[in-house]
Write a protein that holds these residues in place. Structure first.
Motif, PDB file in Angstrom:
ATOM      1  N   ASN A 118      -8.903  -2.519   5.053  1.00 15.15           N
ATOM      2  CA  ASN A 118      -8.815  -3.955   5.287  1.00 15.15           C
ATOM      3  C   ASN A 118      -7.429  -4.349   5.778  1.00 15.15           C
ATOM      4  OD1 ASN A 118     -11.463  -4.351   4.480  1.00 15.15           O
ATOM      5  ND2 ASN A 118     -10.915  -4.775   2.354  1.00 15.15           N
ATOM      6  N   ALA A 119      -6.411  -3.696   5.250  1.00 16.66           N
ATOM      7  CA  ALA A 119      -5.048  -3.990   5.694  1.00 16.66           C
ATOM      8  C   ALA A 119      -4.865  -3.602   7.154  1.00 16.66           C
ATOM      9  CB  ALA A 119      -4.028  -3.258   4.811  1.00 16.66           C
ATOM     10  N   ILE A 120      -5.435  -2.466   7.556  1.00 18.81           N
ATOM     11  CA  ILE A 120      -5.331  -2.027   8.945  1.00 18.81           C
ATOM     12  C   ILE A 120      -6.021  -3.024   9.867  1.00 18.81           C
ATOM     13  CG2 ILE A 120      -5.928  -0.235  10.600  1.00 18.81           C
ATOM     14  CD1 ILE A 120      -3.738   0.554   8.608  1.00 18.81           C
ATOM     15  N   ASP A 121      -7.201  -3.465   9.475  1.00 14.65           N
ATOM     16  CA  ASP A 121      -7.906  -4.469  10.272  1.00 14.65           C
ATOM     17  C   ASP A 121      -7.072  -5.739  10.394  1.00 14.65           C
ATOM     18  OD1 ASP A 121     -10.044  -2.784  10.622  1.00 14.65           O
ATOM     19  OD2 ASP A 121     -11.238  -3.657   8.990  1.00 14.65           O
ATOM     20  N   ALA A 122      -6.435  -6.121   9.285  1.00 13.32           N
ATOM     21  CA  ALA A 122      -5.614  -7.336   9.312  1.00 13.32           C
ATOM     22  C   ALA A 122      -4.382  -7.142  10.194  1.00 13.32           C
ATOM     23  CB  ALA A 122      -5.195  -7.712   7.887  1.00 13.32           C
ATOM     24  N   VAL A 123      -3.792  -5.942  10.170  1.00 11.42           N
ATOM     25  CA  VAL A 123      -2.648  -5.655  11.039  1.00 11.42           C
ATOM     26  C   VAL A 123      -3.060  -5.762  12.504  1.00 11.42           C
ATOM     27  CG1 VAL A 123      -1.144  -3.791  11.856  1.00 11.42           C
ATOM     28  CG2 VAL A 123      -1.335  -4.259   9.410  1.00 11.42           C
ATOM     29  N   ASN A 124      -4.192  -5.134  12.858  1.00 13.61           N
ATOM     30  CA  ASN A 124      -4.674  -5.226  14.242  1.00 13.61           C
ATOM     31  C   ASN A 124      -4.928  -6.667  14.649  1.00 13.61           C
ATOM     32  OD1 ASN A 124      -4.592  -2.489  14.892  1.00 13.61           O
ATOM     33  ND2 ASN A 124      -6.636  -2.098  14.111  1.00 13.61           N
ATOM     34  N   TYR A 125      -5.460  -7.441  13.727  1.00 10.74           N
ATOM     35  CA  TYR A 125      -5.726  -8.855  14.003  1.00 10.74           C
ATOM     36  C   TYR A 125      -4.422  -9.597  14.278  1.00 10.74           C
ATOM     37  CZ  TYR A 125      -7.187 -13.679  13.071  1.00 10.74           C
ATOM     38  OH  TYR A 125      -7.415 -15.029  13.162  1.00 10.74           O
TER      39      TYR A 125
ATOM     40  N   LYS B  22       0.809  -1.216   0.000  1.00 10.36           N
ATOM     41  CA  LYS B  22       0.000   0.000   0.000  1.00 10.36           C
ATOM     42  C   LYS B  22       0.849   1.278   0.000  1.00 10.36           C
ATOM     43  CE  LYS B  22      -3.788  -2.477   0.723  1.00 10.36           C
ATOM     44  NZ  LYS B  22      -4.871  -2.595  -0.255  1.00 10.36           N
ATOM     45  N   ILE B  23       2.155   1.125   0.213  1.00  8.06           N
ATOM     46  CA  ILE B  23       3.030   2.297   0.359  1.00  8.06           C
ATOM     47  C   ILE B  23       3.538   2.736  -1.009  1.00  8.06           C
ATOM     48  CG2 ILE B  23       5.067   3.254   1.497  1.00  8.06           C
ATOM     49  CD1 ILE B  23       2.890   2.379   3.420  1.00  8.06           C
ATOM     50  N   ARG B  24       3.287   3.977  -1.352  1.00  4.25           N
ATOM     51  CA  ARG B  24       3.764   4.510  -2.626  1.00  4.25           C
ATOM     52  C   ARG B  24       5.113   5.213  -2.480  1.00  4.25           C
ATOM     53  NH1 ARG B  24      -1.907   7.253  -4.814  1.00  4.25           N
ATOM     54  NH2 ARG B  24      -3.132   5.302  -4.879  1.00  4.25           N
ATOM     55  N   ASN B  25       5.412   5.680  -1.295  1.00  3.43           N
ATOM     56  CA  ASN B  25       6.650   6.446  -1.106  1.00  3.43           C
ATOM     57  C   ASN B  25       7.299   6.052   0.220  1.00  3.43           C
ATOM     58  OD1 ASN B  25       8.699   8.309  -0.888  1.00  3.43           O
ATOM     59  ND2 ASN B  25       7.455  10.059  -1.523  1.00  3.43           N
ATOM     60  N   PHE B  26       8.259   5.136   0.151  1.00  5.64           N
ATOM     61  CA  PHE B  26       8.966   4.708   1.353  1.00  5.64           C
ATOM     62  C   PHE B  26       9.942   5.788   1.842  1.00  5.64           C
ATOM     63  CE2 PHE B  26       7.669   0.596  -0.352  1.00  5.64           C
ATOM     64  CZ  PHE B  26       7.261  -0.063   0.797  1.00  5.64           C
ATOM     65  N   GLU B  27      10.366   6.667   0.936  1.00  4.72           N
ATOM     66  CA  GLU B  27      11.367   7.671   1.293  1.00  4.72           C
ATOM     67  C   GLU B  27      10.875   8.564   2.433  1.00  4.72           C
ATOM     68  OE1 GLU B  27      13.919  11.381  -0.664  1.00  4.72           O
ATOM     69  OE2 GLU B  27      12.482  10.247  -1.890  1.00  4.72           O
ATOM     70  N   ILE B  28       9.587   8.958   2.401  1.00  2.00           N
ATOM     71  CA  ILE B  28       9.046   9.841   3.438  1.00  2.00           C
ATOM     72  C   ILE B  28       9.199   9.201   4.817  1.00  2.00           C
ATOM     73  CG2 ILE B  28       6.952  10.912   4.333  1.00  2.00           C
ATOM     74  CD1 ILE B  28       5.982  11.188   1.452  1.00  2.00           C
ATOM     75  N   ILE B  29       8.832   7.927   4.918  1.00  2.00           N
ATOM     76  CA  ILE B  29       8.903   7.231   6.212  1.00  2.00           C
ATOM     77  C   ILE B  29      10.351   7.101   6.661  1.00  2.00           C
ATOM     78  CG2 ILE B  29       8.349   5.092   7.422  1.00  2.00           C
ATOM     79  CD1 ILE B  29       6.104   4.660   5.385  1.00  2.00           C
ATOM     80  N   VAL B  30      11.230   6.731   5.738  1.00  2.00           N
ATOM     81  CA  VAL B  30      12.643   6.560   6.082  1.00  2.00           C
ATOM     82  C   VAL B  30      13.244   7.871   6.575  1.00  2.00           C
ATOM     83  CG1 VAL B  30      14.940   6.096   5.136  1.00  2.00           C
ATOM     84  CG2 VAL B  30      13.015   4.581   4.572  1.00  2.00           C
ATOM     85  N   ARG B  31      12.923   8.978   5.900  1.00  2.00           N
ATOM     86  CA  ARG B  31      13.497  10.267   6.302  1.00  2.00           C
ATOM     87  C   ARG B  31      12.950  10.717   7.661  1.00  2.00           C
ATOM     88  NH1 ARG B  31      16.760  12.545   2.757  1.00  2.00           N
ATOM     89  NH2 ARG B  31      16.693  11.878   0.573  1.00  2.00           N
ATOM     90  N   ILE B  32      11.679  10.461   7.923  1.00  2.00           N
ATOM     91  CA  ILE B  32      11.112  10.783   9.240  1.00  2.00           C
ATOM     92  C   ILE B  32      11.859  10.032  10.334  1.00  2.00           C
ATOM     93  CG2 ILE B  32       9.079  10.469  10.716  1.00  2.00           C
ATOM     94  CD1 ILE B  32       7.353  11.013   8.232  1.00  2.00           C
TER      95      ILE B  32
END
Length: 293
Positions: free
Chosen positions: A115-122, A38-48
């Motif tokens: 749905n992915a968030i629900d699956a992560v919580n599960y 679901k992630i289109r831009n990993f760079e933003i997360i890495v830089r944070i």
């Protein structure tokens, strides 16, 4: 749910309790598999994360010489950080880093990720990880039923612009409780009270109810009762409800904010205050919304 998972469920082999310093590697892998597409831009997360941790690289995996795709560089760097952190992945700090990574990935996963968030919580629940992703952030989970019946509805009600201050105070109380020092435990109790005070002041302003700028918890609760903000649960008994709402103020007066920074506050007192405030806020805000309608 696959067959072996159903069998584990039937045998009661999944963790019954939730742990804060616990994030198994297979659960990290499952969360990555659910969120990374679901992630289109990993760079933003890495830089944070680089900025927050204070490093030029989260690790040596994301080396431009090793991969031809820049997107893959950031993805590989983030994936390695999720699993290994800074010290191998198993220290409390690295577990916090891993959970932060999951939180940021969930935030950046886009609008098609429910749905992915629900699956992560599960997956977090099945692994016994003591956090759940709700409204953009991971929150501590001490008891699943209590969380579903009280914490989630409260967070959802407060997660609107008019209750921003109350929302932040309640989240800070959870954060203070997690820190676990004598001072942070007192702060946690104090912030639960501030969460309710902030919500009541917003409600009073919206309904045109006059209150003093320096009014604290007890006077605010009393003023709310006098203005009919606490509809009785029992048909003819209002006083017991008001007294129950005032109990949080008593917890604060006896356990939080008094006695100096060295006073030891028990975990059970902090939990009582947090869950008391959560239940109070749910009742107060729901009553206010019913009155508006």
């Amino acid at each position: 749910m696959l067959f072996f998972e159903r069998m584990k469920t039937q045998r009661g082999e999944w963790p019954k309790t939730f742990e804060k310093n616990h994030f198994p590697d297979n659960a990290r892998t499952q969360c990555w598999q659910l969120l990374s597409p679901k992630i289109r831009n990993f760079e933003i997360i890495v830089r944070i994360l680089r900025h927050a941790v204070g490093v030029y690289k989260l690790n040596n995996v994301g080396s431009p010489s090793a991969y031809s795709s820049e997107r893959f560089n950031y993805s590989a760097e983030l994936q390695a950080f999720l699993h290994n952190g800074m010290d191998g992945g198993s220290s409390p700090q690295d577990i916090d880093y891993a959970l932060t990574t999951i939180e940021l990935m969930a935030q950046k996963s886009g609008y098609d990720s429910e749905n992915a968030i629900d699956a992560v919580n599960y997956r977090l629940r099945l692994a016994g990880v003591g956090y759940k992703y709700i409204d953009g952030q991971l929150i501590p989970v001490d008891d699943e039923e209590l969380t579903n019946d009280a914490v989630i509805p409260t967070i959802s009600l407060l997660n609107r612009d008019e209750f921003t201050d109350s929302y932040n105070y309640l989240r800070q109380a959870f954060s203070d409780y997690k820190e676990g020092t004598s001072e942070s435990s007192q702060n946690a109790i104090d912030n639960t009270v501030k969460a309710v005070e902030a919500a009541l002041k917003v409600i009073f302003k919206n309904l045109g109810i006059i209150y003093g700028d320096k009014d604290t918890y007890m006077p605010l609760i009393q003023k709310a009762a006098e203005n009919g903000l606490f509809p009785a649960i029992a048909s003819d008994k209002l006083a017991p409800i008001t007294n129950e709402l005032k109990a949080l103020g008593e917890i604060r007066n006896k356990e939080g904010g008094h006695g100096g920074p060295d006073k030891k506050v028990s975990d059970k007192a902090v939990r009582l205050a947090i869950h008391h405030a959560t239940a109070n806020l749910l009742y107060i805000v729901e009553s206010y919304l019913e009155r508006k309608q």
